[in-house]
Write an enzyme that holds these catalytic residues in place. Structure first.
Site, PDB file in Angstrom:
ATOM      1  N   GLN A 128       0.844  -1.206   0.000  1.00 16.03           N
ATOM      2  CA  GLN A 128       0.000   0.000   0.000  1.00 16.03           C
ATOM      3  C   GLN A 128       0.873   1.246   0.000  1.00 16.03           C
ATOM      4  OE1 GLN A 128      -3.062  -0.428   3.015  1.00 16.03           O
ATOM      5  NE2 GLN A 128      -3.585  -2.463   2.300  1.00 16.03           N
ATOM      6  N   ASP A 129       1.197   1.777   1.181  1.00 12.82           N
ATOM      7  CA  ASP A 129       2.156   2.879   1.184  1.00 12.82           C
ATOM      8  C   ASP A 129       3.334   2.487   2.075  1.00 12.82           C
ATOM      9  OD1 ASP A 129       0.787   3.114   3.585  1.00 12.82           O
ATOM     10  OD2 ASP A 129       0.653   5.294   3.516  1.00 12.82           O
ATOM     11  N   PRO A 130       4.429   3.240   2.030  1.00 10.24           N
ATOM     12  CA  PRO A 130       5.642   2.821   2.743  1.00 10.24           C
ATOM     13  C   PRO A 130       5.447   2.778   4.259  1.00 10.24           C
ATOM     14  CG  PRO A 130       6.134   4.550   1.129  1.00 10.24           C
ATOM     15  CD  PRO A 130       4.642   4.463   1.236  1.00 10.24           C
TER      16      PRO A 130
END
Length: 224
Positions: A63-65
Site C-alpha cells: 500500500q504505502d511505505p
C-alpha cells in the site's frame, strides 16, 4: 530528471512528463522541504531500480511505505538492514517457513527477491512520518496503475500476489490471460489468520513459473 538506469527509463519517460506527475512532483518537493517524509528521496524508486521491466517475474503489491524511522527504502514490505522486522513481514516469513521450509532470517531486507525479478511495488511511494496513507490521492496511484498496466502487457507470464483489499482492487487492470494472480487477506496481524496463513502463495508462484519454463524464485532471505 529521474534516472532508473534500466528499461523503465524509456517506458516511463512520457509518464514523468504528464500533468498529474508534474503536480505530484511539486507536492513532494514541498513535503520533503517542510516535513519528515519516508523513504529518503533517493530511495523512492528503488523497486524499479532493482527490478527491470524485462526481468519482472513476480509482483508483490503493497500500500504505502512504512512510516517509522529507518524502515522504508522504496520496496514494499522490505525494511533497511538493522531495523526490527515489522509484523506483516514476520507473518510473510512464517508463511514461507510453513510453505517452503525457509528459515526465518534475522532481517527484513528483501533486496535478494528484487534482484531475482520480484517487483516489490507499493501503490503509493511516499508517506509522512507517523501518518499512514498521508500521501494517498496525490497522483502516485495513477503512476503505479500505469506500471501495473505495462507489466500486464508483457508477453512472458508474471505472477501477481495481491494481499488485502487495496491490492485486490488492481485485479481489474490484469487482463492478460498469460499472467496469474493469487489473492488473500493482508499479512497484517489484524487479518493474517483469516486466510493469509496457509495460502501457500510462494510455492504456487514457483510452480507456475516452472510450468512456464521460468526459473523459480529462491525465497530464502539470508540472515546477516
Amino acid at each position: 530528471m529521474i534516472k532508473l538506469e534500466n528499461d523503465w527509463d524509456e517506458l516511463l519517460k512520457d509518464e514523468f512528463n504528464q500533468p498529474y506527475y508534474l503536480k505530484l512532483r511539486q507536492f513532494l518537493k514541498n513535503e520533503y522541504q517542510t516535513k519528515r517524509i519516508f523513504p529518503d528521496m533517493y530511495d523512492i524508486f528503488n523497486a524499479l531500480k532493482h527490478t527491470a521491466y524485462k526481468d519482472v517475474k513476480v509482483v508483490i503489491l503493497g500500500q504505502d511505505p512504512y512510516h517509522g524511522p529507518g524502515q522504508a527504502h522504496g520496496l514494499s514490505f522490505s525494511v533497511q538492514k538493522g531495523v526490527q522486522i515489522p509484523p506483516s513481514l514476520q507473518n510473510i516469513y512464517l508463511e514461507l517457513h510453513n510453505d517452503l521450509n525457509c528459515e526465518i532470517p534475522n532481517n527484513g531486507y528483501l533486496i535478494p527477491w528484487a534482484d531475482q525479478g520480484v517487483l516489490l511495488l507499493n501503490t503509493v511511494l511516499t508517506v509522512r512520518a507517523g501518518q499512514a496513507n498521508s500521501h494517498r490521492g496525490q497522483g502516485w496511484e495513477l503512476l503505479t496503475n500505469r506500471i501495473i498496466e505495462m507489466i500486464n502487457q508483457k508477453e512472458e507470464p508474471v505472477v501477481f500476489l495481491l494481499w488485502g483489499n487495496n491490492a485486490k482492487e488492481k485485479l481489474q487492470l490484469l487482463t492478460n490471460p498469460k499472467h496469474i494472480a493469487f489473492t488473500s487477506v493482508h499479512p497484517s496481524p489484524l487479518s493474517a489468520s483469516r486466510g493469509f496463513m496457509g495460502c501457500k502463495h510462494f510455492s504456487k508462484t514457483n510452480h507456475f513459473l516452472e510450468q512456464n519454463g521460468i526459473k523459480p524464485i529462491d525465497w530464502q532471505i539470508p540472515s546477516i
